[in-house]
Design a protein around this motif. Structure first.
Motif, PDB file in Angstrom:
ATOM      1  N   LEU A   8       8.605  47.981  65.123  1.00 39.80           N
ATOM      2  CA  LEU A   8       8.741  49.391  65.979  1.00 39.80           C
ATOM      3  C   LEU A   8      10.232  50.283  65.349  1.00 39.80           C
ATOM      4  O   LEU A   8       9.768  51.611  64.242  1.00 39.80           O
ATOM      5  CB  LEU A   8       8.771  49.692  67.466  1.00 39.80           C
ATOM      6  CG  LEU A   8       8.044  49.325  68.154  1.00 39.80           C
ATOM      7  CD1 LEU A   8       7.535  48.736  69.775  1.00 39.80           C
ATOM      8  CD2 LEU A   8       6.424  49.980  66.951  1.00 39.80           C
ATOM      9  N   LEU A   9      10.735  49.303  64.911  1.00 38.02           N
ATOM     10  CA  LEU A   9      12.036  49.565  63.916  1.00 38.02           C
ATOM     11  C   LEU A   9      11.961  50.289  62.428  1.00 38.02           C
ATOM     12  O   LEU A   9      12.477  51.586  62.937  1.00 38.02           O
ATOM     13  CB  LEU A   9      13.390  48.282  64.370  1.00 38.02           C
ATOM     14  CG  LEU A   9      13.752  47.933  65.503  1.00 38.02           C
ATOM     15  CD1 LEU A   9      15.209  46.530  65.389  1.00 38.02           C
ATOM     16  CD2 LEU A   9      14.806  49.584  65.970  1.00 38.02           C
ATOM     17  N   ALA A  10      10.927  49.660  61.992  1.00 37.49           N
ATOM     18  CA  ALA A  10      10.744  49.860  60.592  1.00 37.49           C
ATOM     19  C   ALA A  10       9.837  51.435  60.985  1.00 37.49           C
ATOM     20  O   ALA A  10      10.437  52.069  60.077  1.00 37.49           O
ATOM     21  CB  ALA A  10      10.226  48.666  60.057  1.00 37.49           C
TER      22      ALA A  10
ATOM     23  N   ARG B  84      17.634  48.571  61.554  1.00 37.16           N
ATOM     24  CA  ARG B  84      16.882  49.915  61.221  1.00 37.16           C
ATOM     25  C   ARG B  84      17.047  50.178  59.873  1.00 37.16           C
ATOM     26  O   ARG B  84      16.357  50.793  58.798  1.00 37.16           O
ATOM     27  CB  ARG B  84      17.088  50.646  62.409  1.00 37.16           C
ATOM     28  CG  ARG B  84      15.742  52.080  62.152  1.00 37.16           C
ATOM     29  CD  ARG B  84      16.303  52.839  63.350  1.00 37.16           C
ATOM     30  NE  ARG B  84      14.677  52.880  63.839  1.00 37.16           N
ATOM     31  CZ  ARG B  84      14.096  52.951  65.117  1.00 37.16           C
ATOM     32  NH1 ARG B  84      15.056  53.787  65.673  1.00 37.16           N
ATOM     33  NH2 ARG B  84      13.166  53.176  65.395  1.00 37.16           N
ATOM     34  N   LYS B  85      18.586  50.442  59.760  1.00 38.50           N
ATOM     35  CA  LYS B  85      19.072  50.948  57.996  1.00 38.50           C
ATOM     36  C   LYS B  85      18.787  50.316  57.392  1.00 38.50           C
ATOM     37  O   LYS B  85      18.314  50.841  56.466  1.00 38.50           O
ATOM     38  CB  LYS B  85      20.556  50.710  58.966  1.00 38.50           C
ATOM     39  CG  LYS B  85      21.407  51.513  59.558  1.00 38.50           C
ATOM     40  CD  LYS B  85      22.558  52.518  59.687  1.00 38.50           C
ATOM     41  CE  LYS B  85      22.918  52.590  60.858  1.00 38.50           C
ATOM     42  NZ  LYS B  85      24.381  52.827  60.678  1.00 38.50           N
ATOM     43  N   VAL B  86      19.060  48.709  57.203  1.00 45.83           N
ATOM     44  CA  VAL B  86      18.571  48.052  56.054  1.00 45.83           C
ATOM     45  C   VAL B  86      17.291  48.482  55.582  1.00 45.83           C
ATOM     46  O   VAL B  86      17.112  48.754  54.623  1.00 45.83           O
ATOM     47  CB  VAL B  86      18.595  46.667  56.289  1.00 45.83           C
ATOM     48  CG1 VAL B  86      18.424  45.732  55.370  1.00 45.83           C
ATOM     49  CG2 VAL B  86      20.197  46.501  55.962  1.00 45.83           C
ATOM     50  N   VAL B  87      16.145  47.768  57.133  1.00 43.84           N
ATOM     51  CA  VAL B  87      14.659  48.215  56.276  1.00 43.84           C
ATOM     52  C   VAL B  87      14.378  49.584  56.299  1.00 43.84           C
ATOM     53  O   VAL B  87      13.386  49.724  55.089  1.00 43.84           O
ATOM     54  CB  VAL B  87      14.155  47.335  57.723  1.00 43.84           C
ATOM     55  CG1 VAL B  87      13.692  48.551  57.854  1.00 43.84           C
ATOM     56  CG2 VAL B  87      12.296  46.815  57.142  1.00 43.84           C
TER      57      VAL B  87
ATOM     58  N   PHE C  71      11.931  52.809  52.074  1.00 44.83           N
ATOM     59  CA  PHE C  71      11.798  54.133  51.741  1.00 44.83           C
ATOM     60  C   PHE C  71      12.768  54.873  50.702  1.00 44.83           C
ATOM     61  O   PHE C  71      12.407  56.237  50.402  1.00 44.83           O
ATOM     62  CB  PHE C  71      12.147  55.241  52.997  1.00 44.83           C
ATOM     63  CG  PHE C  71      10.895  54.865  54.027  1.00 44.83           C
ATOM     64  CD1 PHE C  71      11.467  54.355  55.399  1.00 44.83           C
ATOM     65  CD2 PHE C  71       9.492  54.947  54.494  1.00 44.83           C
ATOM     66  CE1 PHE C  71      10.604  54.323  56.489  1.00 44.83           C
ATOM     67  CE2 PHE C  71       9.295  54.783  54.865  1.00 44.83           C
ATOM     68  CZ  PHE C  71       9.237  54.531  56.037  1.00 44.83           C
ATOM     69  N   SER C  72      13.132  53.974  49.675  1.00 48.76           N
ATOM     70  CA  SER C  72      13.711  54.250  48.650  1.00 48.76           C
ATOM     71  C   SER C  72      13.963  55.164  47.600  1.00 48.76           C
ATOM     72  O   SER C  72      12.475  53.953  47.809  1.00 48.76           O
ATOM     73  CB  SER C  72      15.248  53.432  48.868  1.00 48.76           C
ATOM     74  OG  SER C  72      15.115  51.948  48.318  1.00 48.76           O
TER      75      SER C  72
END
Length: 330
Positions: free
Chosen positions: A282-284, A321-324, A329-330
């Motif tokens: 869910l975080l991703a 969440r920031k890392v994944v 999406f990069s």
């Protein structure tokens, strides 16, 4: 052009060269296929060869491998492959003390790590495998068990997966994990293409070979397997394990004993792992608040979810969440 996928190979004395060259060639083959077929979605690979020393590494074949970076760059990688070692790995581990530290930093930054054969010792040295399953080359299994008693060694499995850590016992198993990785990066068609070109014989799929932490593992206790299946489908509900035991006509004491005997972990740890995986997904993939995510997967507060994240993953849900999200999406 889309951002490159960074994959590093760690280099050191007496490494098994095939555990470097084979996965690198397979990855390049997958990349070439994807470049022809994925169009705008294609992401190139950036392969790095990282070492504690800047001079070429000799090996038992008399060939040289030249590093193009140092071990401090491991922390910036998406994937890290730690090759196997010829014979006794202990002298190599003593001469490469920085590697275990850098692997831990890489894991904390969101990397996926693949340890090969006796190279798995470096992951064990880092502490990343404490309390988690792993495998290694059969010849070194007993010594590994003595040196790293906190690791749940699975010598009967050629592949283990725990979160973002894979360990493999042989070169054939490494090839199967690389095919699996290519499937994740570039899709099933690319993975099938590489498998057909590098391994003509019919092989079992990766999913049928590996010991996966948190999955309904292979064990003979059918009732516990049924409970695991039930928990996987109900972990987000408010439930007590005492009620689960009663539902399956077991006393809580018998339930706890049989669950640990069958799976190698407590039912509480297993349930927590299921909820953690649900929260990670869910975080991703969602914009839900961390509080909402905690409640939706069965944790009764954001604080509890955060404590579990820090204990299991050494980072907060927000950091994860920031890392994944950056990687997806990069």
């Amino acid at each position: 052009m889309n951002q490159a996928i960074s994959i590093a190979f760690t280099l050191y004395e007496h490494m098994l060269l095939t555990s470097v060259t084979m996965p690198a060639e397979m990855l390049r083959a997958g990349e070439a296929y994807a470049k022809r077929h994925l169009g705008a979605a294609f992401r190139p690979l950036k392969l790095s060869w990282l070492s504690e020393q800047s001079t070429p590494h000799a090996n038992e074949l008399g060939m040289q491998v030249i590093p193009n970076g140092d071990l401090t760059q491991i922390a910036q990688q998406d994937y890290v492959i730690v090759p196997s070692i010829w014979r006794n790995p202990r002298p190599v581990i003593r001469k490469t003390p920085k590697l275990a530290y850098e692997l831990k930093a890489s894991w904390s930054n969101g990397a996926t790590i693949i340890g090969v054969g006796t190279g798995v010792c470096f992951l064990a040295e880092s502490g990343l495998l404490d309390g988690h399953p792993a495998t290694t080359h059969w010849h070194y299994a007993k010594q590994f068990e003595r040196n790293y008693p906190k690791v749940r060694l699975k010598p009967d499995f050629f592949i283990t997966q725990s979160e973002r850590i894979y360990t493999v016992a042989s070169l054939n198993a490494l090839a199967d994990v690389i095919v699996h990785l290519i499937s994740l990066l570039y899709g099933r068609a690319a993975a099938h293409h590489v498998q057909q070109n590098f391994s003509h014989e019919i092989r079992k799929p990766y999913e049928e070979q590996r010991y996966m932490e948190g999955a309904v593992d292979k064990h003979p206790d059918e009732q516990i397997a049924a409970i695991q299946f039930w928990l996987k489908n109900n972990y987000s509900n408010e439930l007590s394990l005492a009620q689960v035991a009663q539902q399956f006509d077991l006393s809580q004491r018998t339930f706890n004993r049989r669950f640990r005997a069958a799976t190698g972990q407590t039912a509480t740890d297993y349930l927590q792992s299921l909820r953690l995986e649900g929260a990670k997904e869910l975080l991703a993939s969602s914009n839900l608040s961390i509080q909402d995510i905690a409640l939706s997967v069965g944790f009764n507060s954001q604080g509890l979810l955060t404590r579990v994240f820090k204990t299991r993953l050494n980072q907060t849900p927000s950091e994860y969440r920031k890392v994944v999200r950056r990687k997806l999406f990069s």
